[in-house]
Design an enzyme around this catalytic site. Structure first.
Site, short mmCIF file in Angstrom:
data_model
loop_
_atom_site.label_atom_id
_atom_site.label_comp_id
_atom_site.label_asym_id
_atom_site.label_seq_id
_atom_site.Cartn_x
_atom_site.Cartn_y
_atom_site.Cartn_z
N LYS A 187 30.19 76.46 57.43
CA LYS A 187 29.96 76.10 58.82
C LYS A 187 29.57 77.33 59.64
O LYS A 187 30.04 78.43 59.38
CB LYS A 187 31.22 75.47 59.41
CG LYS A 187 31.55 74.09 58.84
CD LYS A 187 32.76 73.49 59.53
CE LYS A 187 33.04 72.08 59.03
NZ LYS A 187 34.23 71.48 59.68
N ARG B 197 37.62 68.18 47.50
CA ARG B 197 37.97 69.41 48.23
C ARG B 197 39.46 69.40 48.58
O ARG B 197 40.16 70.40 48.42
CB ARG B 197 37.12 69.51 49.49
CG ARG B 197 37.41 70.72 50.38
CD ARG B 197 36.32 70.79 51.45
NE ARG B 197 36.68 71.58 52.61
CZ ARG B 197 36.52 72.90 52.70
NH1 ARG B 197 36.02 73.58 51.68
NH2 ARG B 197 36.84 73.54 53.82
N TYR C 123 47.71 71.05 54.33
CA TYR C 123 47.99 70.94 52.90
C TYR C 123 49.44 71.28 52.58
O TYR C 123 49.94 70.91 51.52
CB TYR C 123 47.03 71.83 52.11
CG TYR C 123 45.61 71.36 52.25
CD1 TYR C 123 45.17 70.18 51.65
CD2 TYR C 123 44.71 72.05 53.05
CE1 TYR C 123 43.89 69.72 51.81
CE2 TYR C 123 43.41 71.60 53.22
CZ TYR C 123 43.01 70.43 52.60
OH TYR C 123 41.74 69.96 52.77
N HIS D 47 34.81 64.90 49.85
CA HIS D 47 35.86 65.64 50.55
C HIS D 47 37.22 65.44 49.89
O HIS D 47 38.10 66.29 50.01
CB HIS D 47 35.92 65.22 52.02
CG HIS D 47 36.08 66.37 52.96
ND1 HIS D 47 35.17 67.41 53.04
CD2 HIS D 47 37.07 66.68 53.85
CE1 HIS D 47 35.58 68.29 53.94
NE2 HIS D 47 36.72 67.88 54.44
N HIS E 109 38.20 78.15 55.97
CA HIS E 109 38.73 77.75 57.27
C HIS E 109 38.81 78.94 58.20
O HIS E 109 39.33 80.00 57.83
CB HIS E 109 40.14 77.14 57.12
CG HIS E 109 40.14 75.77 56.56
ND1 HIS E 109 41.26 75.18 56.00
CD2 HIS E 109 39.16 74.83 56.47
CE1 HIS E 109 40.97 73.97 55.60
NE2 HIS E 109 39.71 73.73 55.87
N ARG F 172 32.54 72.16 50.41
CA ARG F 172 32.15 71.05 51.27
C ARG F 172 30.90 70.41 50.69
O ARG F 172 30.14 71.04 49.94
CB ARG F 172 31.86 71.54 52.69
CG ARG F 172 33.04 72.19 53.41
CD ARG F 172 32.60 72.64 54.80
NE ARG F 172 33.71 73.20 55.57
CZ ARG F 172 33.98 74.50 55.64
NH1 ARG F 172 33.21 75.38 54.98
NH2 ARG F 172 34.99 74.95 56.36
#
Length: 294
Positions: A164, A236, A268, A233, A259, A139
């Site tokens: 995150k 990514r 994806y 992004h 994730h 990220r």
């Protein structure tokens, strides 16, 4: 409805644009109700109105916004006009189609990363950043937050990043990214201020900000002649979709991206299917008949 809008203006201090949006959304409710007072509407009426809006071509997000405005009106009627219940409370809008993230093709990614840049030490820094983006699927905030201490991990081809909610994960770094990082580490002392711990620094020697990284990447894409706007992004997304196309291992891609839920990674699989569908349409003899019959 006028009284409710006046209340939003005077008591809630709603912004002018917010009031205009509410006025438009409530006018749509009046139109759909055919002049019936809102106090007489029930949940069935609201569901019918939602279906009509959908039939008129309004998208899921727009319908959701209108429902939100209607709920606000009915909530106000419950509190200030004695309405028994909010008829819009349990009504949902049609699910909006999920926007698929845009990704570069493998050829486009190679064009970007192999582009010739003539910015001296800045080009060395930028190449290291962009190789790392694509190599490890970071990220933007993760890359901007990297510190010089990761240099010790490069010998093993791994780096540890903080994602995150402060979660850390180790991700592999490809050979070209390692080489680019090592070249940057040689050049970095000439730019960095004394004591600066950031891996990537600006001309002033301090940590390079997210906005500057975006700007440099967009510039590289233009100079490489890609013809599309490239943002961090997107690299990514490209990392994830290209890895999934090659491996088919969704769980591994989930771990590498950091994730928390597999549902975030499943988007994806749609990108991968689009790629496969294009190959099928171009190559399968029975697929081509659609064009031949036109």
């Amino acid at each position: 409805m006028t009284a409710y809008l006046d209340w939003l203006d005077s008591q809630r201090r709603a912004a002018r644009l917010t009031l205009e949006n509410y006025r438009r959304d409530l006018a749509a409710l009046q139109r759909l109700a055919g002049g019936r007072p809102p106090e007489t509407l029930g949940a069935h009426d609201i569901r019918v109105f939602v279906a009509r809006l959908h039939g008129e071509g309004l998208g899921g997000r727009s319908i959701a916004r209108r429902l939100s405005a209607w709920r606000g009106l009915f909530r106000w009627l419950v509190r200030h006009r004695g309405l028994a219940a909010n008829p819009a409370e349990g009504v949902r809008s049609p699910r909006a189609p999920r926007r698929l993230p845009k990704a570069l093709s493998p050829d486009q990614a190679q064009m970007l990363l192999d582009a010739d840049a003539d910015d001296g030490v800045l080009a060395v820094r930028d190449r290291a950043m962009f190789e790392l983006f694509y190599s490890s699927g970071l990220r933007l905030a993760e890359l901007a937050g990297l510190n010089l201490s990761l240099a010790a991990d490069l010998e093993e081809g791994l780096i540890t990043v903080t994602g995150k909610r402060g979660k850390t994960r180790s991700v592999p770094v490809g050979g070209k990214a390692v080489a680019a990082l090592r070249e940057w580490l040689v050049q970095r002392p000439a730019m960095a201020m004394a004591g600066e711990q950031a891996l990537f620094v600006s001309r002033r020697g301090a940590r390079l900000g997210a906005g500057a990284i975006r700007s440099r990447l967009a510039r590289w894409a233009r100079e490489a002649g890609l013809g599309v706007h490239v943002h961090p992004h997107m690299l990514r997304h490209s990392f994830a979709s290209h890895l999934l196309q090659s491996s088919g291992d969704l769980r591994a891609v989930q771990e590498l991206l950091g994730h928390a839920s597999i549902q975030s990674t499943q988007v994806y699989t749609h990108l991968d299917f689009q790629h496969l569908a294009k190959v099928y349409d171009a190559a399968h003899p029975r697929a081509r008949r659609r064009d031949q019959g036109k």
